[in-house]
Design an enzyme around this catalytic site. Structure first.
Site, PDB file in Angstrom:
ATOM      1  CG  ASP A 275     -28.654 -43.884 -45.445  1.00  0.00           C
ATOM      2  OD1 ASP A 275     -28.828 -45.067 -45.747  1.00  0.00           O
ATOM      3  OD2 ASP A 275     -29.058 -43.436 -44.635  1.00  0.00           O
TER       4      ASP A 275
HETATM    5  C1  BGC Z   1     -31.803 -45.451 -43.747  1.00  0.00           C
HETATM    6  C2  BGC Z   1     -30.481 -46.335 -42.952  1.00  0.00           C
HETATM    7  C3  BGC Z   1     -30.769 -47.555 -43.397  1.00  0.00           C
HETATM    8  C4  BGC Z   1     -30.737 -47.827 -44.792  1.00  0.00           C
HETATM    9  C5  BGC Z   1     -30.856 -49.354 -45.232  1.00  0.00           C
HETATM   10  C6  BGC Z   1     -31.678 -45.765 -45.443  1.00  0.00           C
HETATM   11  O1  BGC Z   1     -33.000 -45.063 -45.748  1.00  0.00           O
HETATM   12  O2  BGC Z   1     -31.308 -44.094 -43.645  1.00  0.00           O
HETATM   13  O3  BGC Z   1     -30.534 -45.820 -41.693  1.00  0.00           O
HETATM   14  O4  BGC Z   1     -30.017 -48.490 -42.619  1.00  0.00           O
HETATM   15  O5  BGC Z   1     -31.745 -47.221 -45.488  1.00  0.00           O
HETATM   16  O6  BGC Z   1     -32.020 -49.665 -44.854  1.00  0.00           O
END
Ligand code: BGC
Length: 737
Positions: A275
């Site tokens: 993530d």
């Molecule tokens: C979130 C993810 C997301 C990623 C990219 C993160 O802060 O937890 O779910 O896909 O950002 O935007």
């Protein structure tokens, strides 16, 4: 001569026994053999879009970038791709990624609302529209579906989930993957899905985002892992690590999760990405000493791509040189990344072709409206207040009556609120009645009282009130957790004053989570609950209110009476003292003696029941369920039984009903939940007609994880329900032999 023949025969036999690599694997191996270590590490790097900045284009040219997220300008995407394909040494294309969680431009209900449709076809159609629209902007990878089983409405990200149930999350997750990917990822409108967040993120303590989790392995395997397994089986192209730690180990550094389970048990050959910054976050977790250590831990835990920690680009080469990370492991990660690029057809077609009018196509808007209609859950409808009849003037009030930016819901960066049709706009187009629009409060947290009087005055001039209350979009989603999940601002006061007018009062709730609306539900004549329903929320509400459409949504998550009941979910264990003989707090005599004999499991102030249970939802018609009928009362280990039920539409509307199948294992070596959803069917039944709905059950459906981590069903007695929700129905019993 004889020896030579033997030698040839042996070679031929060996060749026949060695499985032939399919051509994609050969291409991957071929490319990998030409790559330097730096180029391999470059593929493992995902960066945030920076337009055509020299910094980014320079890195792409040098083979230091595998993927870019958040670039949505198709001309920029094509130029970045051109640089990668024509100007980097090996010409490996980029993958462009973006969060397209419930629509790109045409926004569908938030995933929690999509789950409330209990209609996988609607969910698949929504994902298809999202894929078509985003692929037209050059996006070929989205970070969805989020299949974190979510049992805590305080957690803002419950909005992105399919709710509290393992089975429903698995079905909806697989439907979403199919919608994004189609049967062929190389289709130019297909985008790779990403199952997230692997794993257990929905269990974050106290519903506070990013928080720690403690999940026994048995529970992980029974409740939280199955949706991920289901989407892996459905071909979901990628997985994302979760932010949380499970039992002390952050997912990005969890080799057991990412290798032993994902790769070895499930044979997953897709790609695993961190993530955003989750590699680096292993430092504040207290799991890694610095970024170099974090890169080492993530690489050794089988994480293929680093989203925005820069850990791999900075340290992986040194870590290989120091012998702390094996180059063979890097090769495996790069194989997974290249496999995705080959599957997406990016080597053959790296560029995005111009598409005529890809956004807001009439058929896409129609699908979004249908999803919004099916996602509405009718919680209360006293004296058949809905659909509105014999009404000349409607007062449309409440802070969400005309708030396009809020009705789209959380986490849709490309939504354009001006394209939303709000309830105010949709109601003004209705011919059935006049509409007075008077929001009363300007936004959901508005505490001012001035507007309330205007709304009340409008209500007095009307024959009925439709009051749009709930939460603004910004109050749910990532990092938007609430310890108090009641209606914010002065909304309850607004409802109290509207109630005092004596006019029929319909609440149209629009929220990113279950809200504790006991008092408000009590005051209202009818309550229609929408989890933020997207671009077409207004027309959907108008059709439902007027009876052009009949509500068919059912709750994918329990609505608590009070936040202190959380976690409250239908699939709880029975305890040794299941709730009975409930004495509420005000019924306890003053100075009553302390006792526990005969006491049971409930709260003095909330009792044992939620406000509305999982699976609940009314219609404008009524359905009568007969008792379930079993094809046999004995289920053998390799056999199956059929459970059937007659359901009669006893009202006056043709309507859909979601028929739910639940089982309970009465005695097991590990205590089992009081009910578990095992199937559902959404059937259309005409007024006055009867449908017979049947489900098959096998021993596999009754399996659960044991302390040795093997999953199987135990012989014994089971109950089975076919019911309208998780609390209704009369069970039949059968025995597994
Ligand atoms: C979130 C993810 C997301 C990623 C990219 C993160 O802060 O937890 O779910 O896909 O950002 O935007």
């Amino acid at each position: 001569m004889k020896n030579k023949l033997l030698w040839f025969a042996t070679i031929a036999l060996l060749a026949a026994c060695t499985p032939a690599k399919d051509s994609t694997e050969q291409k991957i191996d071929n490319l990998l053999s030409q790559m330097t270590l730096e180029e391999k590490i470059g593929q493992m790097n995902q960066l945030n879009g920076m337009g055509l900045s020299d910094d980014l284009t320079g890195q792409i040219r040098a083979g230091q970038v595998g993927s870019i997220l958040n670039e949505v300008n198709v001309d920029v995407v094509n130029e970045l791709q051109r640089i990668a394909v024509e100007e980097s040494r090996l010409g490996i294309p980029l993958i462009i990624a973006r969060d397209v969680i419930h629509g790109f431009k045409t926004i569908f209900p938030i995933p929690l609302g999509q789950a409330a449709t209990w209609n996988p076809a609607v969910v698949e159609a929504g994902a298809r529209v999202a894929a078509e629209e985003s692929a037209a902007s050059g996006i070929r990878w989205t970070f969805s579906p989020m299949i974190d089983v979510s049992r805590d409405p305080r957690w803002g990200r419950i909005a992105e989930s399919y709710g509290e149930d393992t089975y429903l999350s698995a079905v909806m997750g697989a439907a979403t993957v199919k919608g994004y990917q189609t049967d062929n990822l190389a289709n130019p409108t297909a985008i790779a899905a990403c199952a997230k967040h692997f794993c257990g993120y929905g269990v974050s303590e106290s519903g506070k985002d990013y928080n720690t989790t403690w999940i026994p392995e048995v529970q992980l395997r029974d409740v939280y892992l199955p949706p991920f397994k289901a989407v892996a089986d459905a071909g979901c192209a990628t997985f994302m690590c979760s932010f949380n730690d499970i039992n002390g180990v952050p997912s990005t550094g969890n080799a057991w999760l990412n290798k032993d389970i994902l790769r070895d048990e499930w044979n997953y050959d897709g790609m695993l990405v961190t993530d955003w910054g989750s590699m680096e976050q292993m430092i504040p977790h207290g799991f890694c000493s610095d970024l170099k250590h974090a890169a080492e831990v993530a690489a050794n835990a089988g994480v293929d791509m680093d989203m925005m920690s820069y850990g791999y680009t900075q340290y992986l080469k040194t870590l290989v040189e120091e012998g702390k990370v094996k180059e063979a492991d890097i090769d495996n990660a790069v194989r997974n990344i290249l496999r995705l690029k080959f599957r997406l057809g990016l080597f053959e077609n790296p560029y995005t072709a111009k598409v005529e009018n890809p956004y807001y196509r009439p058929e896409s808007l129609e699908k979004a409206k249908q999803a919004a209609i099916e996602s509405a859950v009718l919680l209360k409808n006293d004296k058949q207040t809905l659909p509105l009849k014999d009404v000349r003037t409607v007062a449309l009030v409440g802070p969400l009556a005309d708030a396009g930016v809020d009705q789209v819901g959380t986490w849709c960066f490309d939504a354009e609120p001006e394209h939303c049709v709000t309830p105010a706009q949709a109601f003004r187009n209705l011919e059935q009645f006049n509409v007075i629009v008077e929001p009363g409060l300007t936004y959901s947290r508005d505490n001012s009282q001035q507007g309330i009087q205007k709304a009340v005055a409008a209500a007095r001039r009307a024959d009925a009130i439709v009051c749009c209350v709930g939460e603004e979009a910004i109050l749910s989603g990532e990092a938007k957790c609430r310890a108090d999940i009641s209606l914010p601002g002065a909304q309850t006061e607004l409802i109290r004053q509207l109630k005092a007018t004596g006019k029929p009062l319909v609440l149209a709730v629009m929220a990113g989570r279950p809200l504790t609306i006991g008092e408000e539900t009590e005051m209202a004549d009818a309550v229609l609950y929408h989890f933020h329903a997207g671009t077409m929320a207004g027309p959907a509400l108008a059709e439902l209110i007027t009876g052009q459409a009949v509500p068919s949504g059912k709750l994918p998550v329990t609505i608590p009476k009070m936040v202190g009941q959380v976690p409250v979910y239908y699939a709880h264990k029975n305890t040794g003292r299941p709730a009975s003989n409930i004495t509420m707090i005000d019924d306890i005599p003053v100075a009553a003696p302390q006792f526990s004999i005969g006491s049971t499991s409930y709260h003095l102030d909330a009792g044992s029941q939620p406000l509305f249970p999982f699976g609940y939802g009314l219609s404008y018609t009524t359905f009568a369920y007969a008792n379930p009928v079993l094809s046999d009362t004995v289920l053998t280990r390799n056999g199956k039984i059929t459970v059937s039920c007659e359901i009669r539409n006893t009202g006056s509307y043709d309507a859909y009903e979601t028929v739910q199948l639940y089982t309970r294992d009465l005695v097991a070596s590990l205590c089992q939940p009081v009910r578990l959803l095992k199937g559902f069917q959404k059937v259309h039944i005409k007024a006055g007609q009867t449908a017979t709905v049947s489900f098959e059950l096998t021993a596999d459906d009754l399996a659960f994880c044991h302390s040795d981590m093997r999953s199987y069903a135990e012989p014994g007695d089971f109950q089975v329900w076919i019911a309208a929700d998780s609390q209704q129905g009369i069970p039949a019993t059968f025995t597994l032999r």
